[in-house]
Design a protein around this motif. Structure first.
Motif, PDB file in Angstrom:
ATOM      1  N   LYS A  10     142.525 -30.747 111.724  1.00  0.00           N
ATOM      2  CA  LYS A  10     142.507 -31.697 112.847  1.00  0.00           C
ATOM      3  C   LYS A  10     141.066 -32.084 113.194  1.00  0.00           C
ATOM      4  O   LYS A  10     140.771 -33.245 113.476  1.00  0.00           O
ATOM      5  N   ALA A  56     139.791 -34.504 110.677  1.00  0.00           N
ATOM      6  CA  ALA A  56     140.324 -35.843 110.915  1.00  0.00           C
ATOM      7  C   ALA A  56     139.557 -36.550 112.029  1.00  0.00           C
ATOM      8  O   ALA A  56     139.221 -37.741 111.912  1.00  0.00           O
ATOM      9  N   GLN A  76     136.066 -37.469 110.677  1.00  0.00           N
ATOM     10  CA  GLN A  76     136.135 -38.606 109.754  1.00  0.00           C
ATOM     11  C   GLN A  76     136.324 -39.910 110.524  1.00  0.00           C
ATOM     12  O   GLN A  76     135.646 -40.913 110.231  1.00  0.00           O
TER      13      GLN A  76
END
Length: 199
Positions: free
Chosen positions: A186, A189, A192
């Motif tokens: 998580k 993510a 990113q």
């Protein structure tokens, strides 16, 4: 303590405790002092472990049996027990897989111990699968990932080493593997997305 008190203190029904005893997930109580079985703190720890494996990690009965059997096995050292718990939580590959060429840059080079394991089998499978799908891993990217997860692993092992019993060790590895692997994904993510928005 008697079964009724064990049930009250653990929050596990008497019927469930009897089932766990029959299935071998919970060791029998002592009958040395009286004809009725007497249970101790170890039984409370085991019941807490079973609840955690069922409700938090979502393992099935056979998987929980494999964990508790490992805890009771004197021939299984703590490192092997940790490996068994990881394998069950992450559903790691049991069958040996030939080493992917990129694995040489990770093991035996002073970074990670060059030893067979289910985790290694699964890493090899994933690297081959990435090749098949046309998204092969790059050696430089793999080295960067390895450096990052090495730091995470050092933190994880530090917390696991503080476990007071093998039940506590199994719980720490199971919960840590289950929740922290999700946390890592998580956070990746979010990072990113943040970089994409900035650049």
């Amino acid at each position: 303590m008697q079964l009724k008190e064990l049930s009250s203190r653990s929050g596990v029904s008497g019927a469930s405790i009897k089932f766990y005893l029959r299935e071998g997930l919970l060791p029998p109580g002592s009958t040395a002092a009286s004809p009725r079985a007497d249970y101790g703190e170890g039984h409370l720890r085991r019941l807490e472990l079973i609840k955690t494996l069922r409700k938090v990690v979502r393992l099935g009965l056979d998987q929980i049996k494999a964990v508790t059997a490992g805890i009771e096995d004197p021939g299984l050292d703590d490192v092997a027990l940790m490996g068994r718990v990881q394998a069950l939580v992450l559903d790691l590959a049991e069958e040996p897989v030939p080493d992917h060429p990129l694995l040489a840059g990770l093991v035996g080079s002073g970074r990670w111990t060059d030893a067979p394991s289910q985790a290694r089998n699964s890493l090899n499978l994933l690297l081959y699968r990435m090749d098949e799908l046309g998204v092969p891993a790059d050696a430089a990217v793999l080295a960067a990932y390895a450096q990052a997860v090495d730091q995470v692993a050092a933190l994880d092992i530090g917390s696991v080493e503080q476990a007071g019993s093998r039940d506590d060790l199994a719980a720490a590895v199971a919960v840590g593997t289950h929740l922290y692997s999700q946390l890592l994904l998580k956070m990746l993510a979010v990072a990113q997305a943040s970089r994409a928005m900035r650049g």
